[in-house]
Design an enzyme around this catalytic site. Structure first.
Site, short mmCIF file in Angstrom:
data_model
loop_
_atom_site.label_atom_id
_atom_site.label_comp_id
_atom_site.label_asym_id
_atom_site.label_seq_id
_atom_site.Cartn_x
_atom_site.Cartn_y
_atom_site.Cartn_z
N GLY A 56 30.65 30.82 29.67
CA GLY A 56 31.09 31.07 30.99
C GLY A 56 30.38 31.66 32.20
O GLY A 56 30.31 31.27 33.12
N ASP A 115 37.67 41.19 33.04
CA ASP A 115 39.23 41.31 33.32
C ASP A 115 39.73 42.58 32.54
O ASP A 115 39.90 43.50 33.26
CB ASP A 115 39.33 40.11 32.54
CG ASP A 115 41.20 39.69 32.92
OD1 ASP A 115 41.68 40.11 33.66
OD2 ASP A 115 41.64 38.84 32.10
N LYS A 143 38.09 41.68 38.18
CA LYS A 143 39.61 41.72 38.48
C LYS A 143 40.03 43.22 37.86
O LYS A 143 40.46 43.55 36.98
CB LYS A 143 40.35 40.99 37.35
CG LYS A 143 40.41 39.50 37.87
CD LYS A 143 41.55 38.80 36.94
CE LYS A 143 41.18 37.21 36.78
NZ LYS A 143 42.06 36.40 35.81
N PHE A 164 44.29 33.50 38.36
CA PHE A 164 43.54 32.78 37.27
C PHE A 164 42.30 32.01 38.12
O PHE A 164 42.86 31.12 38.58
CB PHE A 164 44.02 31.92 36.28
CG PHE A 164 43.41 31.38 35.23
CD1 PHE A 164 42.65 32.14 34.01
CD2 PHE A 164 42.97 30.01 35.04
CE1 PHE A 164 42.11 31.86 33.13
CE2 PHE A 164 42.12 29.54 34.15
CZ PHE A 164 41.56 30.47 33.04
N VAL A 165 41.15 32.01 37.75
CA VAL A 165 40.03 31.49 38.81
C VAL A 165 39.26 30.38 37.67
O VAL A 165 38.86 30.51 36.73
CB VAL A 165 39.16 32.35 39.55
CG1 VAL A 165 40.13 32.99 40.51
CG2 VAL A 165 38.64 33.21 38.71
N ASP A 171 36.34 28.20 33.16
CA ASP A 171 36.94 27.11 32.74
C ASP A 171 38.25 27.29 32.77
O ASP A 171 38.81 28.54 32.46
CB ASP A 171 36.46 26.60 31.29
CG ASP A 171 36.69 27.51 30.17
OD1 ASP A 171 36.76 28.84 30.05
OD2 ASP A 171 37.31 27.13 29.04
N ARG A 177 34.35 23.86 34.71
CA ARG A 177 33.08 24.77 35.00
C ARG A 177 32.08 24.16 35.86
O ARG A 177 31.33 24.97 36.52
CB ARG A 177 32.34 24.65 33.38
CG ARG A 177 33.15 25.47 32.45
CD ARG A 177 32.35 25.72 31.12
NE ARG A 177 32.92 26.06 29.97
CZ ARG A 177 33.22 27.33 29.44
NH1 ARG A 177 33.05 28.36 30.54
NH2 ARG A 177 34.00 27.61 28.42
P1 5GP Z 1 38.23 40.41 29.17
O1 5GP Z 1 37.87 40.38 27.83
O2 5GP Z 1 37.57 41.41 30.31
O3 5GP Z 1 39.91 40.40 29.37
O4 5GP Z 1 37.85 38.97 29.43
C1 5GP Z 1 36.71 38.52 29.86
C2 5GP Z 1 36.71 37.06 29.60
O5 5GP Z 1 37.91 36.32 29.82
C3 5GP Z 1 35.73 36.37 30.72
O6 5GP Z 1 34.44 36.18 30.19
C4 5GP Z 1 36.44 35.04 30.69
O7 5GP Z 1 35.71 34.24 29.83
C5 5GP Z 1 37.70 35.11 30.48
N1 5GP Z 1 38.37 35.22 31.85
C6 5GP Z 1 39.20 36.40 32.52
N2 5GP Z 1 39.78 36.00 33.68
C7 5GP Z 1 39.47 34.86 33.71
C8 5GP Z 1 39.81 33.99 34.76
O8 5GP Z 1 40.55 34.36 35.93
N3 5GP Z 1 39.31 32.56 34.75
C9 5GP Z 1 38.89 32.35 33.68
N4 5GP Z 1 38.35 30.97 33.63
N5 5GP Z 1 38.46 32.87 32.60
C10 5GP Z 1 38.68 34.25 32.84
MG MG Z 2 33.57 34.62 29.46
#
Ligand code: 5GP
Ligand code: MG
Length: 194
Positions: A56, A115, A143, A164-165, A171, A177
């Site tokens: 990402g 996230d 977020k 969700f972006v 992706d 991407r």
């Molecule tokens: P966390 O562990 O903080 O929940 O998630 C982080 C990872 O989740 C990010 O590196 C990303 O890969 C994925 N992610 C979280 N939100 C999004 C989103 O809105 N879109 C996409 N494409 N990936 C997300």
């Molecule tokens: Mg990621």
């Protein structure tokens, strides 16, 4: 969507699977430029080591590090991803760790989006075990409303709502991407990816 509407969006440079564009490529470029200045203000002229979370953060890392003229080392770490889901489930796992030595180094973690906070918490714990002299983190998107474990990034590009972006490295099932902008994926585009 009708073919005519989809052509209008395409001509405007907007992918037809996007419900809206959150940040255009020009807005991203400007913010990456100012983030680089914020980072340089902290590190001064010192060398630091970037640890980029792939896939990402590929685009963001590549653009960000080209705006930084410090001596910089780079390594990547791969953490398990959502797959074809749009919400994070379970516990993330490190699939491929870093290979360069980071003991007594200034380390900057770079990710696309923060996230629940689980991924960066996991990676930060792993990096800390190798005794870096400092550890900071930089994310393009945050977020904040979705946080499940307390994690605050030192550098944040944009705060975004719980949507969700995709695009600019982000992706859905490995697609989108390559979009130059960041946008919200239409629910219809989230159905049954091949
Ligand atoms: P966390 O562990 O903080 O929940 O998630 C982080 C990872 O989740 C990010 O590196 C990303 O890969 C994925 N992610 C979280 N939100 C999004 C989103 O809105 N879109 C996409 N494409 N990936 C997300
Ligand atoms: Mg990621």
């Amino acid at each position: 969507m009708t073919a005519a509407k989809s052509n209008v969006l395409r001509r405007a440079g907007i992918h037809p699977d996007l419900a809206s564009v959150l940040f255009t490529d020009a807005q991203i470029k400007r913010r990456v430029h100012s983030l680089a200045a914020e980072i340089k203000a902290v590190y001064g002229a010192r060398e630091f080591t970037i640890v980029s979370l792939i896939n990402g953060a590929v685009m963001f890392t590549a653009d960000l590090m080209r705006q930084i003229d410090n001596p910089v080392r780079l390594d990547c770490i791969r953490v398990s991803s959502y797959g074809a889901l749009t919400k994070s489930v379970g516990v993330p796992q490190v699939i491929a760790s870093i290979t360069i030595d980071i003991t007594n180094r200034d380390v900057l973690l770079v990710d696309d989006i923060l996230d629940t906070g689980k991924t960066l918490t996991l990676v930060a714990e792993l990096i800390r075990k190798q005794k870096p002299s400092s550890l900071r983190s930089c994310v393009l998107l945050d977020k904040k409303s979705r946080r499940e474990v307390p994690f605050q990034a030192d550098f944040v590009g944009f705060d975004i709502p719980d949507k969700f972006v995709v695009g600019y490295g982000l992706d859905f099932a490995e697609r989108y991407r390559n979009l130059p902008c960041i946008g919200v994926l239409k629910p219809a585009a989230q159905a049954a990816p091949k």
